[in-house]
Structures are given as C-alpha cells and as structure tokens.
Design a protein around this motif. Structure first.
Motif, short mmCIF file in Angstrom:
data_model
loop_
_atom_site.label_atom_id
_atom_site.label_comp_id
_atom_site.label_asym_id
_atom_site.label_seq_id
_atom_site.Cartn_x
_atom_site.Cartn_y
_atom_site.Cartn_z
N SER A 184 37.67 38.46 28.54
CA SER A 184 36.97 39.63 29.09
C SER A 184 37.06 39.70 30.62
O SER A 184 36.59 40.67 31.22
CB SER A 184 35.51 39.61 28.67
OG SER A 184 34.84 38.51 29.27
N LYS A 185 37.66 38.69 31.24
CA LYS A 185 37.70 38.64 32.71
C LYS A 185 38.34 39.88 33.35
O LYS A 185 37.81 40.39 34.35
CB LYS A 185 38.43 37.38 33.18
CG LYS A 185 37.53 36.15 33.20
CD LYS A 185 38.22 34.97 33.87
CE LYS A 185 37.27 33.77 33.96
NZ LYS A 185 37.91 32.60 34.60
N PRO A 186 39.46 40.40 32.83
CA PRO A 186 40.03 41.61 33.45
C PRO A 186 39.06 42.79 33.48
O PRO A 186 38.97 43.50 34.48
CB PRO A 186 41.25 41.92 32.56
CG PRO A 186 41.62 40.60 31.97
CD PRO A 186 40.31 39.88 31.75
N VAL A 187 38.30 42.97 32.37
CA VAL A 187 37.34 44.07 32.31
C VAL A 187 36.19 43.83 33.28
O VAL A 187 35.78 44.73 34.03
CB VAL A 187 36.81 44.24 30.87
CG1 VAL A 187 35.70 45.30 30.83
CG2 VAL A 187 37.93 44.62 29.93
N VAL A 188 35.66 42.60 33.26
CA VAL A 188 34.53 42.25 34.15
C VAL A 188 34.94 42.37 35.62
O VAL A 188 34.18 42.90 36.44
CB VAL A 188 34.02 40.83 33.84
CG1 VAL A 188 32.95 40.42 34.86
CG2 VAL A 188 33.45 40.75 32.43
N ASN A 189 36.15 41.90 35.94
CA ASN A 189 36.64 42.00 37.33
C ASN A 189 36.79 43.46 37.76
O ASN A 189 36.47 43.82 38.89
CB ASN A 189 37.97 41.26 37.48
CG ASN A 189 37.80 39.76 37.43
OD1 ASN A 189 36.72 39.24 37.70
ND2 ASN A 189 38.87 39.04 37.08
N ALA A 190 37.29 44.30 36.83
CA ALA A 190 37.45 45.73 37.14
C ALA A 190 36.10 46.38 37.40
O ALA A 190 35.94 47.17 38.35
CB ALA A 190 38.18 46.43 35.99
N LEU A 191 35.10 46.03 36.56
CA LEU A 191 33.76 46.58 36.76
C LEU A 191 33.14 46.07 38.05
O LEU A 191 32.40 46.79 38.74
CB LEU A 191 32.87 46.22 35.56
CG LEU A 191 33.21 46.91 34.24
CD1 LEU A 191 32.34 46.37 33.11
CD2 LEU A 191 33.02 48.42 34.35
N ASP A 192 33.45 44.80 38.39
CA ASP A 192 32.94 44.22 39.64
C ASP A 192 33.48 44.99 40.85
O ASP A 192 32.73 45.33 41.77
CB ASP A 192 33.36 42.75 39.71
CG ASP A 192 32.63 42.00 40.83
OD1 ASP A 192 31.58 42.49 41.29
OD2 ASP A 192 33.10 40.93 41.23
N LYS A 193 34.78 45.26 40.84
CA LYS A 193 35.40 46.04 41.93
C LYS A 193 34.83 47.45 41.97
O LYS A 193 34.59 48.01 43.04
CB LYS A 193 36.92 46.09 41.75
CG LYS A 193 37.62 44.73 41.76
CD LYS A 193 37.45 44.01 43.08
CE LYS A 193 38.19 42.68 43.08
NZ LYS A 193 37.92 41.89 44.31
N THR A 194 34.61 48.02 40.78
CA THR A 194 34.04 49.38 40.71
C THR A 194 32.65 49.42 41.33
O THR A 194 32.31 50.36 42.06
CB THR A 194 33.96 49.86 39.24
OG1 THR A 194 35.26 49.81 38.65
CG2 THR A 194 33.43 51.28 39.16
N SER A 195 31.82 48.39 41.04
CA SER A 195 30.47 48.34 41.59
C SER A 195 30.50 48.27 43.12
O SER A 195 29.65 48.89 43.79
CB SER A 195 29.69 47.16 41.02
OG SER A 195 30.20 45.93 41.49
N HIS A 196 31.46 47.56 43.68
CA HIS A 196 31.57 47.49 45.14
C HIS A 196 31.99 48.83 45.74
O HIS A 196 31.55 49.20 46.83
CB HIS A 196 32.56 46.39 45.54
CG HIS A 196 31.99 45.00 45.41
ND1 HIS A 196 32.08 44.28 44.25
CD2 HIS A 196 31.30 44.22 46.27
CE1 HIS A 196 31.48 43.11 44.41
NE2 HIS A 196 31.00 43.05 45.63
N ILE A 197 32.84 49.55 45.03
CA ILE A 197 33.24 50.89 45.48
C ILE A 197 32.03 51.83 45.48
O ILE A 197 31.80 52.59 46.42
CB ILE A 197 34.36 51.46 44.59
CG1 ILE A 197 35.66 50.65 44.79
CG2 ILE A 197 34.62 52.94 44.92
CD1 ILE A 197 36.76 50.99 43.81
N ILE A 198 31.23 51.74 44.40
CA ILE A 198 30.04 52.59 44.30
C ILE A 198 29.04 52.26 45.40
O ILE A 198 28.42 53.15 46.00
CB ILE A 198 29.40 52.45 42.91
CG1 ILE A 198 30.35 52.96 41.83
CG2 ILE A 198 28.08 53.23 42.83
CD1 ILE A 198 29.93 52.64 40.42
#
Length: 418
Positions: A184-198
């Motif tokens: 699940s790391k790719p999905v979690v990492n993508a969401l992590d980057k998304t949260s920083h953008i938000i």
C-alpha cells in the motif's frame, strides 16, 4: 532595511493583525450603513457584503474534505495497527466527553446562579424567525445520529462536507492500507504528497481571510442595532460571557497543567485561527489553518490528522456550554419549572444528541430547539435568543477552536510520552 522597518513590515504582514484591522473597519462600515441608510438599503448592502465571507468560507470548505481524507488515511497508515488507533481514539473520546460534560455543567451552574431569564420582558418578539430552526429539529434523535454517521457514499459525504462520515471511511481505508503492508506504500505516499499540496493551498486561501472577516462583520453591523441589542439583552449576554469566560479559565488552567510552559507557545500558534473563528463565527473556517499550526507546534501529523476531525464532531466546548445555558434560559422566561434531576437529565440528553450535528448551520440552536421540545419547553422560545445569537456564536466558535487545539496537543503529548 533597518530593524525598525523590518519589525513594522512583520507586524503589518501578520495575518492576525490584518484580521483585527478588518474587523475594526468592517464594524465601522456596518455601523455607518445602519445609521445613514434606510432599512431596505442596509439589508441589501448586508446581503452583498456578506458574499465576501461566503466566498472565504466556501474556499475553506473546498479543501476540508480532501484534507481530512488524505491526512487521516496517512496518519492511520503510519500508526500501523488497530491497537494504536484504538489507544488514541480511547484517549480522544475520554477527553471529549469529559470536556463536554464540564462545559455543560458550567452553563448549568451560571444560568441557575444568575437566572438571566427570570422576570425578563423582551417586548415584541417575531416568533416566525424561529421557524427555520424549528423545522430542522424534525426527526432529530440519537437513532438518526447513529444512522447518519455511516456514509452511504464517500463521494456524497465529501460533496456535503460530512466530516464524521469522512472520518469513518478514512479509518477503514487507513486500517486496510496498514494491514496490506508495503504493497500500500505507493497509495499512502501519493496521499501524503497530496496532503502537503492541500496544506500549501491553505496558505493561499488564508490570504483572503481578512477580506472574508471584513465582509462578515460589516454585514452583521449593517442590519443590527448593536446598542439596542446589548441594552435589551444585557443580562442574558453578560451572563453568557461569565459562563464562557469561566470555561476559558478552566480550559487554560487544564492546558497549563498538562502542557506547562508549552501552553504559552500553543496560544501564540493558534491566535490567528481563534480570531478568524471569532470574526466569521465558523470554527470550520479554520480547520485547515489549525491543522497546520498544531503541526508547527510539534504535534505529530498522524495525531493531528486523527484528533481534529474527531474533535470537530465530538468536542465543541463553547457550543456545549451555550446549549444548557440557552435551554434553561428559555425555560426561565416561560416560567417552566425544572428541578435539578430534570436538569441533569437534560444535560445527559445534550451529551448524546449534540454529537450528531457537526456541520449543521446554527447547530447549537437546532439542538436547543430539539431539547426544549423533549422537556415541554416552548420551541418558539428560540426566537427570544435569535437576535443576539450571532454575537454569542462569535465566542462559541473561538472557544470550540481553543478546546480542539488543546485536546489535540494534550493527546499528542501523551502519545509522545507513552
């Protein structure tokens, strides 16, 4: 550039200072319009200038759902297991219900001690103004709340900013991601980057905060005669301020007990969100900014992302204090006798029913109206407090923000020490 010039630039670029200036000039403009324009023109001006506040709040609402989802999923995935989620959740709910109970007790104590509704004569009251609030109490029950917390669709929940429903989905999603492990790391990492953008978007949105606060304050002062309101409701409003002041003293003392010298640092961090909530009467409007400031304060992002969404559904200290205060105030005006056991029963009912209305406009009034109906207090009594409710809501909203910031910080400290 000299040191003095740098200091001046720092002061005038400070968001809190800008918002305070906006509140001052908004009040001046609103008072001018109220005094020198006919009622119809003042109402038209108010409707138009309030659009500035509406735009700001909608900008914030635009980013709340994706922020809650991404940060909460990432936070739970980082926690790694159900035990950690259960441990933090247990601490959170223990704090929330304790704080709610004490807030309700403070309201109960002061409304019985000061008795602002006894012998009160408010003159002609437009009871039709209570119809909108009363209509929202239809079907209001704990059963409906339980049914409401489970989302039928995460898309629908995000579209309507149902924070509690998003929290439920995010917890399941995060736990599932954690159980899968490295896959699940790719999905979690993508969401992590998304949260920083938000969170970066938060900085852009907050630049509009002074304009939004200016519009909100100007719109209110344009249509309300503040002097008449404060004279008419002097006993009610001053009693309410005693209650909310007592709650602030309690929260600050508890904060110093657990956080000690760090409490001063926390207050400096959250002064901006407090002022925004006060000016816009919306604790929701500062959710993204509060997330950012608590992380800067030193609370781990996984704790902030877990605690704040829960807090916005379960930990509204200012609103809780107001609910017992307003309910019993209306009973006092109508000479409805309420003995102590009945009042304690009312308190327990409020403890449960108030947890289901996060995100509902004028949520505190909806709960007060529903509670009045349960205890045979005239629901139309809501009309008695509607004229002054906006000013009470300013203090309620700021108190809710303080309570959630404090709860998140304390639980964050407990987790750091465990």
């Amino acid at each position: 550039m000299t040191t003095t010039e740098t200091t001046k630039k720092s002061i005038f670029s400070n968001l809190t200072f800008q918002i305070l200036i906006a509140m001052f000039f908004g009040a001046l403009l609103g008072i001018f319009v109220h005094n020198y324009y006919v009622e119809e023109d003042a109402k038209s001006f108010s409707d138009k200038i309030k659009m500035l506040a509406t735009v700001f709040i909608r900008l914030v609402q635009m980013i709340i759902s994706p922020l809650v989802f991404t940060t909460l999923v990432v936070g739970i995935a980082k926690l790694g297991d159900i035990k950690a989620v259960g441990r933090i959740g247990g601490k959170a709910l223990g704090w929330f219900f304790s704080a709610s109970f004490i807030s309700l007790l403070i309201g109960l104590f002061w409304v019985n001690t000061l008795q602002p509704g006894v012998g009160l004569k408010l003159g002609k009251i437009d009871y039709s103004t209570a119809a909108e609030v009363s209509d929202k109490t239809q079907g209001f029950s704990f059963q409906n709340f339980v049914e409401h917390i489970i989302p039928k669709s995460i898309v629908e929940a995000m579209a309507t900013n149902e924070i509690l429903q998003i929290v439920i989905f995010s917890i399941f999603f995060g736990l599932a991601a954690a159980s899968i492990g490295s896959d699940s790391k790719p999905v979690v990492n993508a969401l992590d980057k998304t949260s920083h953008i938000i969170l970066k978007m938060v900085n852009y949105v907050m630049k509009f905060a002074p304009i939004g606060v200016f519009g909100a304050i100007a719109g209110v002062f344009a249509i309300k005669d503040v002097n008449d309101l404060l004279v008419t409701y002097a006993k009610f409003f001053s009693s309410f301020l005693v209650g909310i002041g007592t709650l602030w003293v309690f929260l600050l003392l508890i904060g110093y007990v657990f956080l000690k010298k760090q409490m001063t640092v926390l207050l400096k961090r959250i002064v901006g969100p407090l002022v925004i909530a006060f000016g816009t009467t919306s604790s929701e409007a500062v959710f993204p900014k509060l997330t950012e400031e608590l992380e800067r304060f030193g609370v781990k992002d996984k704790i902030v992302s877990f605690m704040l969404p829960l807090g916005y559904s379960f930990n509204l200290d200012g609103s809780m204090m107001y609910m017992t205060f307003a309910s019993i105030f209306i009973a006092q005006v109508y000479n409805v006798p309420l003995d102590l056991p009945t009042q304690m029963t009312m308190l327990l009912v409020l403890m449960l029913t108030s947890k289901g209305i996060a995100g509902v406009p004028r949520a505190s009034l909806v709960v007060v109206a529903a509670t009045c109906g349960m205890f045979k207090i005239p629901i139309e009594g809501i009309a008695l407090i509607l004229p002054i409710d906006h000013f009470c809501d300013m203090f309620r909203s700021a108190t809710n923000v303080l309570g959630n910031a404090l709860a998140t910080s304390v639980v964050g400290k407990w987790e750091k020490e465990s």
